[in-house]
Design an enzyme around this catalytic site. Structure first.
Site, PDB file in Angstrom:
ATOM      1  N   GLU A 182      -6.940   4.763   7.786  1.00 52.11           N
ATOM      2  CA  GLU A 182      -6.985   6.096   7.620  1.00 52.11           C
ATOM      3  C   GLU A 182      -7.923   6.677   6.822  1.00 52.11           C
ATOM      4  O   GLU A 182      -8.245   8.062   7.050  1.00 52.11           O
ATOM      5  CB  GLU A 182      -5.630   6.128   6.745  1.00 52.11           C
ATOM      6  CG  GLU A 182      -4.139   6.165   7.461  1.00 52.11           C
ATOM      7  CD  GLU A 182      -3.129   5.581   6.564  1.00 52.11           C
ATOM      8  OE1 GLU A 182      -3.094   5.561   5.771  1.00 52.11           O
ATOM      9  OE2 GLU A 182      -2.092   4.907   7.449  1.00 52.11           O
ATOM     10  N   ASN A 229       0.981  -1.153  -0.134  1.00 55.51           N
ATOM     11  CA  ASN A 229      -0.109  -0.132  -0.092  1.00 55.51           C
ATOM     12  C   ASN A 229       0.813   1.407  -0.100  1.00 55.51           C
ATOM     13  O   ASN A 229       1.522   1.670   0.984  1.00 55.51           O
ATOM     14  CB  ASN A 229      -0.974  -0.081   1.273  1.00 55.51           C
ATOM     15  CG  ASN A 229      -1.783   1.096   1.371  1.00 55.51           C
ATOM     16  OD1 ASN A 229      -1.841   2.118   0.617  1.00 55.51           O
ATOM     17  ND2 ASN A 229      -2.304   1.478   2.519  1.00 55.51           N
ATOM     18  N   SER A 288       3.170  -2.180  10.297  1.00 57.78           N
ATOM     19  CA  SER A 288       4.627  -2.095  10.600  1.00 57.78           C
ATOM     20  C   SER A 288       5.073  -3.704  10.540  1.00 57.78           C
ATOM     21  O   SER A 288       6.303  -4.130  11.048  1.00 57.78           O
ATOM     22  CB  SER A 288       5.042  -1.894  12.174  1.00 57.78           C
ATOM     23  OG  SER A 288       4.590  -0.662  12.540  1.00 57.78           O
ATOM     24  N   LYS A 294       0.196   4.126  -0.410  1.00 59.73           N
ATOM     25  CA  LYS A 294      -0.421   5.409   0.087  1.00 59.73           C
ATOM     26  C   LYS A 294      -0.336   6.460  -0.798  1.00 59.73           C
ATOM     27  O   LYS A 294      -0.170   6.574  -1.962  1.00 59.73           O
ATOM     28  CB  LYS A 294      -0.066   5.763   1.643  1.00 59.73           C
ATOM     29  CG  LYS A 294      -0.304   4.408   2.446  1.00 59.73           C
ATOM     30  CD  LYS A 294      -0.027   4.746   3.836  1.00 59.73           C
ATOM     31  CE  LYS A 294      -0.372   3.419   4.638  1.00 59.73           C
ATOM     32  NZ  LYS A 294      -0.112   3.596   6.045  1.00 59.73           N
TER      33      LYS A 294
END
Ligand code: PGA
Length: 246
Positions: free
Chosen positions: A98, A8, A204, A10
């Site tokens: 998010e 991802n 993470s 982002k």
């Protein structure tokens, strides 16, 4: 058993950096001739077609980071799942924390989007995860149960979607959930899903912890943010998935 490794990206990168990152990953995947690992790259929407050009001829698949629940219409700034399928995307991340936090996306909206994605022929990657407060108060089991139940559309079968468990406190913080926590939580979540559903872990994930995470029962792959932005770290995570899948 098959593992899925999703990057991802982002809101990162330029046209040029997205193209080179995609090439470095797809070259690696092609050279390694992966048998057990599906790799999916989810760049920013504006870089989708460029990334697609650079993964062409490899087994790497293209995914988007969100879509609108409607097929078309007056939704300024949005992209539909039909548009994503039309340009060659195969996956779409939905309900990422998010988006839930920044755009007030509810479970019901995530389910609507997932349904639209399935109808367009995409595989939705439906994200759920508890906050630190919910984890510490012990509420997390109930919160995850509700999120899973309400974000995955009724009538979905196991192969219609992937679920990603991403504890909010582990995203981008460097604080990965420990093996025991991931194990117990995935075992709990799987009970809320159609039989045979796949659950990825996210939060993470790095080359240093990828193998250990991938070895946990009911972990069918990983959703990677930060460590997917460099081919060295992302390719090392792919290698861990392939090794564990043996
Ligand atoms: P992270 O992000 O790997 O940087 O923690 C994961 C995600 O947001 O999907």
């Amino acid at each position: 058993m098959q593992k899925t490794v999703i990057g991802n990206w982002k809101m990162h990168g330029t046209l040029e950096s997205a193209a080179s990152l995609a090439s470095e990953i797809s070259d690696y995947v092609s050279v390694r001739a992966l048998q057990r690992t599906k790799v999916v790259l989810c760049p920013a929407a504006i870089h989708l077609t460029k990334v697609l050009e650079n993964i062409a001829g490899s087994t790497v698949a293209l995914g988007a980071q969100d879509c609108n629940a409607n097929e078309q219409g007056a939704y300024t700034g949005d992209i539909s799942s039909t548009m994503l399928a039309d340009i060659g995307a195969e996956y779409v991340i939905l309900g990422h924390s998010e988006r839930r936090a920044g755009y007030a996306e509810s479970d019901a909206l995530v389910a609507e989007k997932a349904l639209a994605a399935k109808e367009a022929g995409l595989i939705p990657v439906i994200c759920i995860g508890e906050s630190l407060e919910q984890r510490e108060s012990g509420e997390y089991a109930h919160v995850l149960e509700q999120q899973a139940k309400n974000s995955v559309p009724h009538g979905f079968h196991a192969n219609d979607f992937l679920l990603a468990y991403e504890p909010v406190w582990a995203i981008g913080t460097g604080k990965v959930a420990d093996v025991e926590t991931i194990h117990i939580t995935h075992e709990h979540i799987i009970k809320q899903l159609p039989q045979g559903s796949a659950i990825l872990y996210g939060g993470s994930v790095k080359p240093e912890n990828a193998l250990e995470i991938m070895q946990i029962p009911h972990v069918d792959g990983v959703l990677v943010g930060g460590a997917s932005l460099k081919s060295t770290s992302f390719n090392a995570i792919i290698a861990a998935a392939e090794q564990e899948g043996q």
